[in-house]
Write an enzyme that holds these catalytic residues in place. Structure first.
Site, PDB file in Angstrom:
ATOM      1  N   SER A   1      -1.801   3.291 -10.434  1.00 54.11           N
ATOM      2  CA  SER A   1      -2.329   1.963 -10.729  1.00 54.11           C
ATOM      3  C   SER A   1      -3.008   1.973 -12.098  1.00 54.11           C
ATOM      4  O   SER A   1      -2.369   2.314 -13.100  1.00 54.11           O
ATOM      5  CB  SER A   1      -3.258   1.529  -9.597  1.00 54.11           C
ATOM      6  OG  SER A   1      -3.579   0.158  -9.699  1.00 54.11           O
TER       7      SER A   1
ATOM      8  N   ASP B   1       5.144  -5.072  -4.855  1.00 54.50           N
ATOM      9  CA  ASP B   1       3.930  -4.815  -5.635  1.00 54.50           C
ATOM     10  C   ASP B   1       3.910  -5.797  -6.796  1.00 54.50           C
ATOM     11  O   ASP B   1       4.910  -5.930  -7.509  1.00 54.50           O
ATOM     12  CB  ASP B   1       3.983  -3.373  -6.148  1.00 54.50           C
ATOM     13  CG  ASP B   1       2.761  -2.956  -6.960  1.00 54.50           C
ATOM     14  OD1 ASP B   1       1.903  -3.807  -7.246  1.00 54.50           O
ATOM     15  OD2 ASP B   1       2.684  -1.760  -7.319  1.00 54.50           O
TER      16      ASP B   1
ATOM     17  N   HIS C   1       1.850  -1.825  -3.246  1.00 56.10           N
ATOM     18  CA  HIS C   1       0.940  -1.071  -4.095  1.00 56.10           C
ATOM     19  C   HIS C   1       0.076  -0.156  -3.221  1.00 56.10           C
ATOM     20  O   HIS C   1      -0.290  -0.508  -2.107  1.00 56.10           O
ATOM     21  CB  HIS C   1       0.056  -2.058  -4.855  1.00 56.10           C
ATOM     22  CG  HIS C   1      -0.663  -1.469  -6.021  1.00 56.10           C
ATOM     23  ND1 HIS C   1      -0.045  -1.211  -7.222  1.00 56.10           N
ATOM     24  CD2 HIS C   1      -1.965  -1.110  -6.187  1.00 56.10           C
ATOM     25  CE1 HIS C   1      -0.922  -0.712  -8.070  1.00 56.10           C
ATOM     26  NE2 HIS C   1      -2.097  -0.633  -7.464  1.00 56.10           N
TER      27      HIS C   1
END
Length: 309
Positions: A152, A245, A275
Site C-alpha cells: 500500500s 482494490d 486491498h
C-alpha cells in the site's frame, strides 16, 4: 473474501476517517493481525535504530531466518502514511523472512500529520542508504544483496526508493510492490468501482492523503511514482495486486510503465480479492500464496536456492 467483508461489516467498526490519527493508529494496531497467521518463531528478531537523514533515530526491527551474512529486504509498512508501525506488520515480515530464507528489516518511518510529505520518503531512503552502507554489515547482513518492498503506502515508498536508488548509483536486487499507490489524485476507474465496501474506501483514502500531503504537491513523483519521467534501469519488480482494490488500475499502469522502460516485471493479479489481502492469512489462502510468490522473487533476486516454505 466476500465472507470476510461481511464479517467486518457486521462488527460495524468506526471508520478511520471518523477518528483522529492517534485513535486510528490504536484501532489499526488492535485489529491488524486478527486475521493474520500467528507470528512465526524465528532464530533472530532484534529491535534497533536507524538514523534518519536529519539524525532522528528511527525504530527498526530485524527478522532473520537463519545465521550467516544474509541478504536483506527493507520493508516499508502500509497505512496511508498516517497509521501502521512495526507491530501491525510483524506477522507479514516474519513470513517474508521465513519463506525467503533471508533477512527483513522493517522500518518505523515517521507518520503524518505530525510529519507530512516528504518525510516518509526521506526516512525510507535514508534507511535504504544506511543498509547499503555500513548498516547491513553492522548487523551481520549482506548489503550487497539489498531489496526494498512494501504494501500500500509502503509499496509507494518502495517504488520511489527504487528510483532514488538508481539515481544515487545504489544497486538493488528487487523492488517488491504489494498493492502500491502510484497516482496523484485517486481518479482511475477502479477508485470509482471499488469506492465503498471493499475494505479500503474512498473516504479513507481522502483522509489519509489530506493528512499526508497538500494538494499542490500531489503531482510530485515522490508521491505518485507513475508521474516519474524516467523509469529506465530500475531494479526488477515483483508486483502483487488485488482485483477488487481501488488501487488496482494504478498498480497495473505502473507495472506497464516499468515494462515499457525495459524493467523486468513479475506481475500477479489476485482475482476477487481486496486491498490488504496479503495480511489475511488465517482467512484467505491466497495470502499465503502471495507471500510465497514474494519470497520466491526475493530468492531469485538474491540468487538463493528455492525452498519449500
Amino acid at each position: 473474501m466476500a465472507g470476510v467483508l461481511e464479517r467486518i461489516q457486521r462488527i460495524k467498526r468506526t471508520p478511520f476517517h471518523h477518528m483522529t490519527p492517534v485513535e486510528a493508529r490504536v484501532a489499526y494496531q488492535a485489529a491488524a493481525e486478527i486475521l493474520e497467521l500467528p507470528r512465526a518463531p524465528l532464530p533472530r528478531v532484534e529491535d534497533f535504530d536507524i538514523p534518519a537523514g536529519d539524525g532522528t533515530p528511527l525504530r527498526a526491527r530485524l527478522y532473520a531466518a537463519g545465521a550467516g551474512r544474509l541478504p536483506v529486504l527493507l520493508y516499508l509498512h502500509g497505512g496511508g502514511f498516517t497509521i501502521g508501525d512495526l507491530e501491525t506488520h510483524d506477522s507479514l515480515c516474519r513470513q517474508l523472512a521465513l519463506r525467503s530464507g533471508g533477512a527483513v528489516v522493517a522500518l518505523d518511518y515517521r507518520l503524518a500529520p505530525e510529519h507530512r510529505f516528504p518525510t516518509a520518503v526521506d526516512d525510507a531512503f535514508a534507511a535504504l542508504r544506511w543498509l547499503a552502507g555500513e548498516g547491513a554489515a553492522a548487523r551481520g547482513l549482506d548489503g550487497g544483496r539489498l531489496a526494498v518492498g512494501g504494501d500500500s503506502a509502503g509499496g509507494t515508498l518502495a517504488a520511489v526508493c527504487a528510483i532514488l536508488a538508481r539515481d544515487a548509483g545504489l544497486p538493488l536486487a528487487l523492488q517488491l510492490l504489494i498493492t502500491p499507490g502510484t497516482t496523484a489524485h485517486a481518479d482511475t476507474p477502479s477508485h470509482k468501482l471499488f469506492a465503498n465496501g471493499f475494505l479500503l474506501e474512498a473516504d479513507g483514502i481522502a483522509w489519509f492523503f489530506d493528512h499526508y500531503i497538500d494538494q499542490h504537491h500531489r503531482n510530485d513523483w515522490r508521491f505518485a511514482p507513475l508521474n516519474a519521467p524516467d523509469l529506465d534501469d530500475l531494479a526488477p519488480a515483483c508486483v502483487l495486486l488485488a482485483e477488487c482494490d481501488p488501487l488496482v488500475d494504478e498498480g497495473l499502469a505502473y507495472a506497464d510503465k516499468l515494462r515499457a522502460a525495459g524493467v523486468v516485471v513479475e506481475l500477479e493479479l489476485y482475482r476477487g480479492l481486496t486491498h490488504d489481502f496479503i495480511k489475511l492469512g488465517r482467512a484467505i489462502k491466497e495470502a499465503g500464496h502471495a507471500q510465497g510468490v514474494a519470497a520466491a522473487a526475493l530468492r531469485r533476486a538474491w540468487e538463493m536456492p528455492e525452498t519449500n516454505q
